[in-house]
Scaffold this motif. Structure first.
Motif, PDB file in Angstrom:
ATOM      1  N   GLY A  46      -9.336   4.556   6.973  1.00  0.00           N
ATOM      2  CA  GLY A  46      -8.470   5.704   7.130  1.00  0.00           C
ATOM      3  C   GLY A  46      -7.968   6.286   5.826  1.00  0.00           C
ATOM      4  N   ALA A  47      -8.240   5.607   4.712  1.00  0.00           N
ATOM      5  CA  ALA A  47      -7.745   6.073   3.417  1.00  0.00           C
ATOM      6  C   ALA A  47      -8.606   7.216   2.881  1.00  0.00           C
ATOM      7  N   ARG A  48      -8.022   8.044   2.011  1.00  0.00           N
ATOM      8  CA  ARG A  48      -8.789   9.120   1.379  1.00  0.00           C
ATOM      9  C   ARG A  48      -9.888   8.552   0.485  1.00  0.00           C
ATOM     10  N   SER A  49      -9.597   7.458  -0.170  1.00  0.00           N
ATOM     11  CA  SER A  49     -10.582   6.818  -1.048  1.00  0.00           C
ATOM     12  C   SER A  49     -11.286   5.676  -0.312  1.00  0.00           C
ATOM     13  N   TRP A  50     -11.671   5.943   0.942  1.00  0.00           N
ATOM     14  CA  TRP A  50     -12.168   4.858   1.800  1.00  0.00           C
ATOM     15  C   TRP A  50     -13.464   4.240   1.265  1.00  0.00           C
ATOM     16  N   LEU A  54     -13.793   0.376   0.350  1.00  0.00           N
ATOM     17  CA  LEU A  54     -14.764  -0.453   1.073  1.00  0.00           C
ATOM     18  C   LEU A  54     -15.666  -1.207   0.093  1.00  0.00           C
ATOM     19  N   ARG A  55     -16.007  -0.555  -1.008  1.00  0.00           N
ATOM     20  CA  ARG A  55     -16.815  -1.242  -2.016  1.00  0.00           C
ATOM     21  C   ARG A  55     -16.024  -2.368  -2.684  1.00  0.00           C
ATOM     22  N   ALA A  56     -14.719  -2.141  -2.832  1.00  0.00           N
ATOM     23  CA  ALA A  56     -13.873  -3.155  -3.467  1.00  0.00           C
ATOM     24  C   ALA A  56     -13.675  -4.383  -2.579  1.00  0.00           C
ATOM     25  N   ARG A  57     -13.971  -4.250  -1.271  1.00  0.00           N
ATOM     26  CA  ARG A  57     -13.819  -5.375  -0.329  1.00  0.00           C
ATOM     27  C   ARG A  57     -15.166  -5.667   0.319  1.00  0.00           C
ATOM     28  N   PRO A  58     -16.131  -6.167  -0.425  1.00  0.00           N
ATOM     29  CA  PRO A  58     -17.474  -6.367   0.140  1.00  0.00           C
ATOM     30  C   PRO A  58     -17.518  -7.346   1.296  1.00  0.00           C
ATOM     31  N   GLU A  59     -16.486  -8.198   1.416  1.00  0.00           N
ATOM     32  CA  GLU A  59     -16.485  -9.188   2.491  1.00  0.00           C
ATOM     33  C   GLU A  59     -15.937  -8.648   3.808  1.00  0.00           C
ATOM     34  N   LEU A  60     -15.347  -7.450   3.779  1.00  0.00           N
ATOM     35  CA  LEU A  60     -14.577  -6.959   4.916  1.00  0.00           C
ATOM     36  C   LEU A  60     -15.441  -6.771   6.164  1.00  0.00           C
ATOM     37  N   VAL A  61     -16.494  -5.993   6.043  1.00  0.00           N
ATOM     38  CA  VAL A  61     -17.346  -5.720   7.204  1.00  0.00           C
ATOM     39  C   VAL A  61     -18.122  -6.964   7.641  1.00  0.00           C
ATOM     40  N   ALA A 136     -23.733  -0.352   4.586  1.00  0.00           N
ATOM     41  CA  ALA A 136     -24.945  -0.274   3.763  1.00  0.00           C
ATOM     42  C   ALA A 136     -25.034   1.062   3.035  1.00  0.00           C
ATOM     43  N   LEU A 137     -24.674   2.136   3.712  1.00  0.00           N
ATOM     44  CA  LEU A 137     -24.738   3.455   3.084  1.00  0.00           C
ATOM     45  C   LEU A 137     -23.744   3.577   1.934  1.00  0.00           C
ATOM     46  N   VAL A 138     -22.571   3.027   2.110  1.00  0.00           N
ATOM     47  CA  VAL A 138     -21.530   3.134   1.086  1.00  0.00           C
ATOM     48  C   VAL A 138     -21.820   2.200  -0.081  1.00  0.00           C
ATOM     49  N   ARG A 139     -22.373   1.038   0.220  1.00  0.00           N
ATOM     50  CA  ARG A 139     -22.533   0.025  -0.825  1.00  0.00           C
ATOM     51  C   ARG A 139     -23.711   0.299  -1.754  1.00  0.00           C
ATOM     52  N   HIS A 140     -24.613   1.171  -1.344  1.00  0.00           N
ATOM     53  CA  HIS A 140     -25.788   1.425  -2.165  1.00  0.00           C
ATOM     54  C   HIS A 140     -25.881   2.918  -2.489  1.00  0.00           C
TER      55      HIS A 140
END
Length: 431
Positions: A46-50, A54-61, A136-140
């Motif tokens: 929900g954050a503007r810098s989502w 999400l990249r900063a928390r690779p374990e989340l998903v 996957a889309l965000v991380r790469h």
């Protein structure tokens, strides 16, 4: 029969939290832990810098997905048991379970919305399917550098080209300064004619700055479309993932939207129509993957020409080859493209664009494709043994080829001059 005996459970007065936890056999603890994971994930998405978060928390998903089957089972069993045993509505575990189900629905809608901003989606929202795809889309992020074996086919420029030395930050600061000046002048209702002229000039500059900041660079390679906006992250769409109907052109704004494995919105590109057509060509046979060899056909000259037959005069494109010349009339680009791909298109196709891209094919395939285009568009194909070319004016001024009463005339630019002269020298002498 008592209330407790009839329901298999307990009355409001007799049902304790310990009873509920014991009957759920550890599922209450699973649901409690899930609430924290749901809240964290919802806060990140929900954050503007989502994307950055999400990249900063690779374990989340991965962590959410690992626990998802147990959480789903615990939630279903808890709600079903509460219904069968008629638990009071204010039972803490039941309240938490229902709240978790609502959070899940909101999180599912949020994840689908974020995924739809990056790629085409279909079907009902599903966290188990949407989250790994989104992650996957965000991380790469798309690399701008070409991979080994990847060949650049087209490099598009933005409509209003800013200096390459101006960074996005400078443009942003300039835009902010202009708007502040505009507001200051509007606040002064008594500015003179000179101030009005300056205001008019500023209002003219502001749209250019807005467009420049929303534009960027588009590169079409043998494998993908790469879009690097002035502000934001690059996006890459594999050509193999673009379906029929996945290319959309807005000729008014010069925008191209591409829906493939990723979604790319190319904005305010000067060559937007050409980019759309080239995408349509390279996403399918016969050109799909043809540019990987990195070699373009050299024994060909393509130039604008006019075919005269009696009183009829038709402009178009000439294709000069060692064994003859072909002519394709102007305004038949869509038919030419359909003859090649078998796919109809509403894109504004120029024949020259199609012919130039065919040069990625080997010579035999090139000739076969040109022959199909000639047949589909009502063009002509003359053999070098049937047509006549006589030297006279330089080729950059006029190339004049005749066959019977028909005359094909045109002129090549300097970049094609050497190739044209070499090709014409190879024609049979005395032709």
């Amino acid at each position: 029969m008592s209330e407790r005996t009839r329901t298999g459970g307990a009355s409001r007065e007799g049902l304790s939290e310990e009873d509920v936890h014991r009957r759920l056999e550890g599922r209450a603890e699973i649901l409690k832990a899930a609430r924290a994971r749901y809240s964290t994930l919802a806060s990140v998405l929900g954050a503007r810098s989502w994307k950055r978060q999400l990249r900063a928390r690779p374990e989340l998903v991965p962590e959410w997905l690992r626990h998802a089957p147990d959480v789903t089972e615990a939630l279903e069993r808890t709600l079903r048991r509460a219904e069968l045993e008629a638990w009071p509505e204010d039972t803490p575990v039941l309240v938490s379970a229902r709240e978790l189900a609502e959070r899940g629905s909101r999180l599912s809608a949020l994840a689908r919305r974020r995924l739809a901003s990056l790629a085409p989606v279909s079907g009902a929202p599903s966290l188990e399917a949407d989250l790994p795809r989104l992650d996957a889309l965000v991380r790469h992020p798309a690399p701008l550098a070409l991979a080994p074996g990847e060949v650049l086919v087209f490099d598009g420029q933005q409509k209003w080209q800013a200096s390459p030395n101006i960074s996005p930050l400078v443009l942003l600061l300039l835009l902010t300064s202009v708007w502040l000046l505009v507001f200051a002048m509007l606040a002064d209702a008594l500015f003179d004619a000179g101030g009005a002229a300056l205001l008019l000039m500023l209002l003219t500059v502001v749209p250019w700055l807005v467009v420049a900041m929303r534009s960027g660079r588009a590169m079409l390679t043998s494998e993908r479309l790469v879009w690097k906006p002035m502000l934001g992250e690059p996006v890459a769409v594999p050509l193999a993932s673009i379906p029929t109907g996945g290319i959309h052109l807005d000729p008014r704004l010069l925008n191209v939207r591409v829906d493939g494995a990723r979604r790319a919105e190319v904005r305010h590109l000067q060559d937007a129509p050409q980019l759309a057509v080239l995408l349509e060509l390279h996403r399918q046979a016969p050109l799909r993957g043809a540019a990987r060899a990195g070699v373009r056909l050299g024994d060909v000259a393509i130039y604008p020409a006019v075919l005269r037959e009696g009183t009829e005069r038709r402009p178009g494109q000439a294709v000069l080859r060692p064994d003859g010349v072909a002519f394709l009339p102007e305004g038949c680009g869509a038919a030419a493209l359909q003859a090649l791909t078998g796919t109809a298109t509403a894109l504004p196709v120029e024949v020259e664009w199609v012919l130039e891209q065919l040069r990625w094919l080997p010579d035999t395939e090139f000739d076969a494709c040109v022959a199909r285009m000639v047949e589909a568009t009502g063009g002509q194909r003359w053999s070098a043994w049937d047509a006549s070319y006589r030297e006279g004016a330089p080729v950059w001024q006029e190339v004049r080829i005749t066959r019977g009463d028909a005359v094909l005339t045109g002129g090549v630019d300097w970049s094609r001059q050497a190739a044209t002269e070499r090709l014409l020298r190879s024609w049979p002498r005395g032709a």
